[in-house]
Design a protein around this motif. Structure first.
Motif, mmCIF file in Angstrom:
data_model
loop_
_atom_site.group_PDB
_atom_site.id
_atom_site.type_symbol
_atom_site.label_atom_id
_atom_site.label_comp_id
_atom_site.label_asym_id
_atom_site.label_seq_id
_atom_site.Cartn_x
_atom_site.Cartn_y
_atom_site.Cartn_z
ATOM 1 N N GLU A 192 0.839 -1.202 0.000
ATOM 2 C CA GLU A 192 0.000 0.000 0.000
ATOM 3 C C GLU A 192 0.872 1.250 0.000
ATOM 4 O OE1 GLU A 192 -3.629 0.372 0.410
ATOM 5 O OE2 GLU A 192 -3.442 -1.606 -0.484
ATOM 6 N N ASP A 193 1.970 1.211 0.757
ATOM 7 C CA ASP A 193 2.876 2.359 0.787
ATOM 8 C C ASP A 193 3.486 2.593 -0.593
ATOM 9 O OD1 ASP A 193 2.498 2.785 3.528
ATOM 10 O OD2 ASP A 193 4.032 1.315 4.043
ATOM 11 N N ILE A 194 3.799 1.516 -1.286
ATOM 12 C CA ILE A 194 4.360 1.645 -2.634
ATOM 13 C C ILE A 194 3.378 2.393 -3.525
ATOM 14 C CG2 ILE A 194 5.037 0.349 -4.712
ATOM 15 C CD1 ILE A 194 7.161 0.256 -2.518
ATOM 16 N N PHE A 195 2.099 2.010 -3.452
ATOM 17 C CA PHE A 195 1.104 2.680 -4.291
ATOM 18 C C PHE A 195 1.016 4.165 -3.934
ATOM 19 C CE2 PHE A 195 -1.118 -1.676 -4.165
ATOM 20 C CZ PHE A 195 -0.287 -2.163 -5.168
ATOM 21 N N ASP A 196 1.129 4.469 -2.643
ATOM 22 C CA ASP A 196 1.047 5.867 -2.204
ATOM 23 C C ASP A 196 2.270 6.675 -2.626
ATOM 24 O OD1 ASP A 196 -1.380 5.459 -0.990
ATOM 25 O OD2 ASP A 196 -0.562 5.241 1.030
ATOM 26 N N LEU A 197 3.415 6.019 -2.640
ATOM 27 C CA LEU A 197 4.679 6.751 -2.797
ATOM 28 C C LEU A 197 5.209 6.782 -4.225
ATOM 29 C CD1 LEU A 197 6.633 5.466 0.350
ATOM 30 C CD2 LEU A 197 5.499 7.667 0.071
ATOM 31 N N VAL A 198 4.622 5.965 -5.116
ATOM 32 C CA VAL A 198 5.267 5.790 -6.422
ATOM 33 C C VAL A 198 5.349 7.096 -7.215
ATOM 34 C CG1 VAL A 198 3.190 5.052 -7.687
ATOM 35 C CG2 VAL A 198 5.448 4.225 -8.399
ATOM 36 N N GLY A 199 4.348 7.955 -7.089
ATOM 37 C CA GLY A 199 4.394 9.236 -7.798
ATOM 38 C C GLY A 199 5.525 10.111 -7.301
ATOM 39 N N ALA A 200 5.638 10.195 -5.987
ATOM 40 C CA ALA A 200 6.709 10.995 -5.386
ATOM 41 C C ALA A 200 8.063 10.373 -5.682
ATOM 42 C CB ALA A 200 6.496 11.104 -3.875
ATOM 43 N N TRP A 201 8.099 9.039 -5.705
ATOM 44 C CA TRP A 201 9.352 8.348 -6.026
ATOM 45 C C TRP A 201 9.793 8.716 -7.436
ATOM 46 C CZ3 TRP A 201 9.515 4.177 -9.712
ATOM 47 C CH2 TRP A 201 10.763 3.561 -9.825
ATOM 48 N N HIS A 202 8.867 8.670 -8.375
ATOM 49 C CA HIS A 202 9.210 9.008 -9.753
ATOM 50 C C HIS A 202 9.702 10.446 -9.859
ATOM 51 C CE1 HIS A 202 8.526 10.425 -13.864
ATOM 52 N NE2 HIS A 202 8.933 9.224 -14.208
ATOM 53 N N ASP A 203 9.070 11.333 -9.118
ATOM 54 C CA ASP A 203 9.449 12.751 -9.157
ATOM 55 C C ASP A 203 10.665 13.065 -8.285
ATOM 56 O OD1 ASP A 203 7.373 13.185 -10.860
ATOM 57 O OD2 ASP A 203 5.997 13.941 -9.329
ATOM 58 N N ARG A 204 11.245 12.041 -7.670
ATOM 59 C CA ARG A 204 12.409 12.202 -6.784
ATOM 60 C C ARG A 204 12.090 13.154 -5.635
ATOM 61 N NH1 ARG A 204 16.264 9.649 -9.691
ATOM 62 N NH2 ARG A 204 16.035 9.756 -11.929
ATOM 63 N N GLU A 205 10.899 13.018 -5.099
ATOM 64 C CA GLU A 205 10.479 13.868 -3.984
ATOM 65 C C GLU A 205 10.573 13.143 -2.647
ATOM 66 O OE1 GLU A 205 6.605 15.007 -5.257
ATOM 67 O OE2 GLU A 205 7.348 16.638 -6.517
#
Ligand SMILES: [Zn+2]
Length: 84
Positions: free
Chosen positions: A9-22
């Motif tokens: 669930e955390d992966i789904f929440d974080l993937v956008g920020a991960w891609h944006d290097r945030e």
């Protein structure tokens, strides 16, 4: 939180920020650790990354803030409906 405490669930929440290097370095490490042990999340993050890369390649303006998260959600919903 140890690196292994991150959930899918955390992966789904974080993937956008991960891609944006945030993500913070700590969150990014936890995220990438999870991908190493969780093939479905690795495949999911790869699909999100490719969807966003395609979008960015065709965009003539900067991708609006928040869009990465929406694309991540759309990819997730696609993956869910495809597996049903
Ligand atoms: Zn996972």
């Amino acid at each position: 939180m140890s690196t292994l405490d991150i959930s899918c669930e955390d992966i789904f929440d974080l993937v956008g920020a991960w891609h944006d290097r945030e993500l913070s370095e700590r969150d990014q490490n936890a995220f990438e650790q999870h991908l190493l042990i969780c093939p479905p999340c690795l495949a999911y993050s790869d699909r999100v990354r490719r969807a966003l890369a395609a979008l960015e390649a065709t965009a003539t303006v900067a991708v609006p803030e928040g869009l990465s998260g929406r694309v991540a959600t759309a990819v997730l919903e696609q993956a869910r409906s495809a597996s049903e």
